[in-house]
Design an enzyme around this catalytic site. Structure first.
Site, short mmCIF file in Angstrom:
data_model
loop_
_atom_site.label_atom_id
_atom_site.label_comp_id
_atom_site.label_asym_id
_atom_site.label_seq_id
_atom_site.Cartn_x
_atom_site.Cartn_y
_atom_site.Cartn_z
N LYS C 80 0.90 -1.13 -0.29
CA LYS C 80 0.23 0.28 0.09
C LYS C 80 0.96 1.65 -0.07
CE LYS C 80 -3.90 2.28 3.04
NZ LYS C 80 -4.67 1.65 4.09
N SER C 155 -9.62 2.13 3.19
CA SER C 155 -8.71 2.44 2.04
C SER C 155 -7.66 1.81 1.21
CB SER C 155 -8.07 3.68 2.96
OG SER C 155 -7.00 2.32 3.50
N SER C 179 -9.97 -0.37 7.55
CA SER C 179 -8.70 -0.33 6.45
C SER C 179 -8.27 -1.65 5.46
CB SER C 179 -8.20 0.62 6.38
OG SER C 179 -8.88 1.97 6.07
#
Lengths: 495, 100, 493
Positions: C80, C155, C179
């Site tokens: 990420k 996210s 997330s």
């Protein structure tokens, strides 16, 4: 008001407790920031050194790079707790908070500090005068980087065109020591900072250098009519870079406030800047406009829970504090109070010499005098200057192997060449003259000055100095004065 | 829509956070933040002031590292991402006031 | 579809280590797929072809010289884009960090690479991990490979999407309020949030420091187990990391769940879509048939989670994000003085959601409100923890929905922040308590969209959580069918 301030400039720096107009008293508390003598910064492994090339002692953490995290320096915590112990404070469970405000010398735009639960609380410091100054707290926090203002007049902030930032100092460990408003005169403020500095240096917490900024003082000053209980509005004075500034600034500020009250004006709660060259404080900003720091517990660090064992371990590392050193010297000299010589001899550099000489059973009066006068004048001493040399020299002096004058010269020689006192004595040609040699010289002096001798022999004692002088001159000062007198008197007796 | 936060308060908060908002944004945020805070009224009304806060979920304490130097970044590395630099330092427009 | 894309991390590492495939060929295929699909998914913000192939060649040369590159030898992994790797930009999905190249590695990056894993790229996210749909990225939204009209969740949407599309067998995400778990559920992959402190946060750009935790995404439970075993552990650089070793997770595979007491959390079931609840009941039945003892259990304290979370997380974020000031790195919009520069930079650099949360957090911390909001919310964490503790006196693990709904349409919730926040209601309490939780793909809804089941366990009991996940894997409906245009692109490649 501006005029009133100008007039106050000439008030001088007397600083005694009755320095204010009749009926007014000073209420002053000090905030002292000290940088801690650690190898590394508070929350990262970067070196904690002064004077390095810009931005060379930095890492992701002290540059506040995204993703970096703080990890507490064990030694900084120990030293911080030792400061608490030296100030008779309670070393307690505590946490770190974030103090949030934007400023470019603070890379994260928050400072990791302690807020409502500091490491050390509720201590005190007894001044040489015996006055006790309360310590509210002594907490741990990180230092900021340094800004150089370019293009403005004299590098000051106003009118600068550009600011350059060096983060080498960012994250250096600090302890902020906050006194209670117990300080009643500018002189007492000086005494407090001086004693605090000696204490910090004595326990190895700080190098105490105000000029390098490793010790920084802010003063909270207010005044009130004597007999009034509540505190009046206070002002915080910044930029006090020396003890002299401290005394002058507090003196000025207290007078300014009294003058304002006497003129029927109000004192506004402000942060004020001490302008050393103008000799006055000037308003920086009003406290009402103060930023909202939005303190909250630092989530990247865990709580501190000092154990009794850990605290006691640190207490045993404290060594003799200045107040204990002072007491030891006062007692061994048979005095009831301290004096300038003692205050000099208890300094961190000189005290180990005094301590060792006393422990060796040498004369306290000579020990303290040699420390406070000769040794002090030779400071800073080289690291390889051995304490045993000093002890040995005092022994030679006490035994009469060398004269006091010779001892002083030998000490200088020892310090200069880092050799033992015996070697220095030899190098200076101070081998003690034998009694026979002295007797011979004395006899020569008698022959050359028969009238003076006759007068001395028949009771004019003041002529002793005359003959000692002649003999000293003849021996180029190598003779031991005491021995000369002894032989002179014996010779006069015989004839 | 409740008005827990006024546009004026929003402007003050924006100042603290170093953000500049248009009037429309200030109004929008005022109403959106108000609705989040309305939702939070369930905890506002709780009577729990004796309860301890959770500082670390696992209760860790006393985490320290030893005081030994670890090499960090070189000056070039430190400045490599700087928007502007001069004389080995980070260069920024002038600073107007002392930190508050 | 290439057979390589179906290989699990476990299989890749085994094949690379016994030389049936080379790391280079595995990584080449992963890169080719990433490049082919990214124009459709926007899952990657950076694809590091050069660096990945160089690292793969190194793994191959270690093998060739008889060495052992590690437990993740040749496994392509995506990070990420809020985790640092030297030489690759870290943007956090924000304009304010555009082009920022960190001079240091995150601890997870180091750990993965030390076991032979190959970082192929950085994945898209909601700006600074603030969001539940990956629509808040300054670099455009990521799409759900199951249905390109829908969000992947957030996210960590880019990581979930890249694993679901078969580009990488494993990706790392970060989970502050769900997330990892919510996008895992919406994309039909496994997603794990470990116990707070299990994985070092050093090098993870902080959103909310007391809640953030890094964890893996994968297609199989085993791959997440393997990855978590590699990245878990004490780190001297993270004061909040836990110092005791985690037991083996992969060893939980095949262990019986007979007699295990499983609680179904009433509060998380309420308010969830019918199809989501029915998938959970199917999972409960499956566990019962395996001998587990499933009961309903109520933890009323968790109802306070959402409010506490939306005070604590923005408060910490407002402070964590202060450093993006245009002085040392990233974007600078220069004004006539430093304060103006701060304001111009931040106003231009941050997106609307980040500004909203910074505003909310700044307000919650400001004087006069601290006690009512932030301090109170921190006490609520204690309440929620004790609620869980009470539950764990009666049961060993908990199950619940992950998200009240399956993947929603792009733009569907982006105008109403509160509605978006409400979708985190089942995941947030684990972050507040610091407990581990994971999303296990279990069923599909009538539209073919994935539905995950959340498994929650007491602090440090990832082992129990994985035992249950391994057990459920057998009755799961398996991977969802990908969007036609994605299938087409894969077949073309």
């Amino acid at each position: 008001m501006a005029n009133a301030e100008t007039d106050l400039k000439d008030l001088g720096v007397r600083g005694e407790s009755d320095f204010l107009p009749d009926g007014w008293e000073l209420v002053c508390g000090l905030e002292v920031h000290t940088e801690l003598k650690t190898k590394t910064k508070l929350f990262c492994g970067c070196a904690n050194v002064f004077g390095a090339q810009a931005n060379t002692n930095v890492c992701p953490t002290c540059l506040g790079l995204p993703g970096s995290l703080p990890v507490l320096n064990e030694r900084a915590l120990e030293i911080a707790a030792m400061i608490g112990l030296a100030l008779s404070a309670k070393v307690q469970a505590s946490i770190f908070h974030r103090k949030n405000y934007f400023y470019p010398d603070m890379p994260k735009d928050f400072q990791i500090s302690q807020y409502d639960i500091p490491l050390n609380a509720d201590g005190y410091l007894i001044l040489p005068s015996g006055k006790r100054i309360g310590i509210e707290r002594a907490h741990v926090e990180e230092d900021t980087g340094k800004i150089t203002h370019l293009g403005g007049a004299s590098g000051r902030i106003h009118g600068a065109e550009r600011a350059l930032i060096d983060y080498n100092r960012s994250g250096v460990p600090l302890v902020e020591i906050v006194s209670r408003p117990d300080i009643a005169s500018p002189e007492e403020a000086r005494e407090y900072v001086s004693e605090l500095r000696s204490t910090l240096v004595a326990i190895g917490a700080s190098d105490g250098k105000m000029e390098e900024g490793s010790l920084r003082v802010d003063a909270n000053v207010s005044v009130r009519p004597i007999g009034e209980t509540p505190f009046r509005t206070r002002c915080e004075i910044k930029n006090l870079n020396s003890l002299r500034s401290l005394v002058r600034a507090i003196t000025f500020e207290a007078h300014r406030q009294v003058a304002a009250y006497l003129a029927g004006e109000k004192v506004t709660q402000q942060t004020r800047h001490w302008d050393e060259s103008a000799g006055r404080t000037v308003a920086l900003r009003n406290k009402e406009e103060a930023e909202d720091y939005r303190y909250f517990p630092e989530p990247d660090l865990v709580p501190l829970r000092p154990s009794e064992e850990w605290i006691e371990g640190l207490r045993s590392q404290l060594g003799e504090l200045p107040k204990e050193r002072r007491a030891r010297l006062v007692e061994s000299l048979g005095l009831t109070d301290t004096n300038d010589q003692i205050e000099t001899a208890i300094s961190v550099e000189l005290y180990p010499f005094a301590r060792s000489a006393l422990a060796a059973g040498l004369d306290p009066k000579i020990t303290v005098a040699r420390c406070a006068n000769e040794l002090a004048s030779l400071a800073p001493l080289d690291e390889s200057f051995e304490i045993s040399w000093f002890v040995e020299l005092l022994r030679m002096e006490t035994n009469g192997e060398v004269s006091a004058t010779q001892a002083k010269s030998i000490l200088a020689e020892v310090a200069k060449n880092l050799i033992s006192p015996k070697a220095a004595q030899e190098r200076l040609g101070f081998s003690q003259l034998t009694d026979d040699q002295l007797t011979k010289t004395i006899n020569e002096a008698i022959l050359q000055n028969p009238k003076e001798w006759e007068r001395f022999r028949t009771g004019e004692a003041q002529l002793q100095g005359f003959f000692v002088g002649k003999i000293m001159k003849a021996t180029s000062g190598k003779a031991d004065g005491k021995a000369v007198v002894r032989i002179l008197l014996a010779t006069a007796e015989q004839r | 829509m409740s008005s827990r936060i006024s546009p004026k308060e929003v402007a003050h908060v924006a100042m603290l956070a170093r953000l500049s908002l248009t009037d429309e944004e200030a109004e929008l945020y005022a109403s959106q933040l108000s609705s989040v805070l309305d939702h939070a009224s369930d905890i506002e009304s709780l009577d729990i002031h004796d309860l301890e806060v959770t500082a670390h979920p696992l209760g860790l304490v006393n985490r320290t590292r030893s005081d030994s130097v670890v090499s960090g970044l070189s000056q070039a590395e430190a400045l490599s991402q700087a928007p502007d630099e001069a004389q080995g330092m980070f260069s920024v427009p002038p600073v107007l006031g002392e930190p508050s | 579809m290439s057979e390589m894309t179906n290989m699990s991390a476990f299989e890749i590492a085994e094949s690379v280590n016994n030389q049936t495939v080379t790391a280079t060929s595995v990584v080449e295929k992963s890169l080719a797929l990433a490049e082919a699909l990214n124009s459709k998914l926007n899952a990657f913000l950076a694809i590091d072809r050069e660096g990945a192939l160089r690292a793969a060649a190194k793994v191959d040369s270690i093998i060739a010289s008889g060495g052992s590159p590690g437990r993740l030898a040749g496994v392509p992994i995506a990070l990420k884009d809020n985790m640092c790797k030297v030489g690759l930009p870290t943007t956090c999905g924000s304009r304010i960090l555009q082009g920022w190249i960190p001079p240091y590695d995150a601890t997870v990056t180091k750990l993965l690479e030390s076991e032979g894993a190959i970082i192929v790229g950085k994945t898209n996210l909601d700006e600074f991990a603030m969001g539940s749909s990956t629509e808040n990225s300054a670099y455009g939204p990521t799409l759900n490979p199951v249905d390109l009209t829908r969000v992947p969740g957030g996210s960590s949407g880019g990581s979930a999407s890249s694993v679901a599309a078969g580009i990488v067998p494993v990706a790392l995400g970060s989970d502050t309020g769900g997330s990892i778990r919510q996008p895992a559920s919406l994309c039909g992959v496994v997603g794990v949030k470990p116990t707070y402190g299990r994985v070092s946060r050093y090098g993870l750009v902080a959103f909310a420091s007391s809640l953030d935790q890094i964890g893996p995404f994968s297609s199989s439970v085993m791959d997440s187990a393997l990855t978590l075993e590699v990245i878990a552990g004490f780190d001297l650089k993270d004061s909040t990391s836990y110092d005791e070793q985690m037991g083996s997770l992969s060893a939980q595979k095949g262990l019986s769940v007979e007699g295990l007491r499983v609680g179904m959390v009433t509060e998380f079931v309420e308010g969830s879509d019918l199809e989501v609840v029915s998938a959970l009941r199917d999972a409960a039945n499956a566990l019962t048939s395996l001998g587990a003892d499933v009961v309903e259990i109520s933890i009323p304290e968790t109802k306070l989670g959402l409010s506490a979370y939306y005070l604590i997380a923005p408060a910490e974020a407002s402070s964590n994000l202060a450093r993006f000031d245009g002085v040392r790195f990233g974007l600078r919009v220069e004004g006539s003085n430093i304060e103006e520069t701060n304001v111009l930079t931040r106003t231009k650099g941050f997106g609307a959601e980040v500004k909203r949360r910074i505003m909310l957090g700044t307000y919650a911390l400001s004087s006069g409100y601290y006690d009512a909001y932030y301090a109170k919310a921190q006490q609520v964490r204690t309440l929620i923890k004790s609620g869980f503790e009470r539950a764990y006196q009666q049961v060993d693990v908990l199950i619940s929905p992950v998200s009240p709904t399956t993947a929603f349409k792009l733009g569907e919730k982006s105008l109403d922040p509160l509605a978006m926040y409400l979708s985190d209601v089942c995941t947030i309490p684990s972050n507040l308590a610091g407990h581990p939780a994971m999303s296990m793909p279990y069923a599909l809804d009538s539209k073919g969209l994935p539905i995950g089941v959340q498994i929650l366990a007491p602090a440090l009991r990832e082992d129990l959580m994985f035992r249950l996940a391994f057990a459920l894997e057998g009755s799961s409906t398996g991977a969802p069918s990908l969007d036609d245009s994605i299938k087409e692109a894969i077949n073309r490649g």
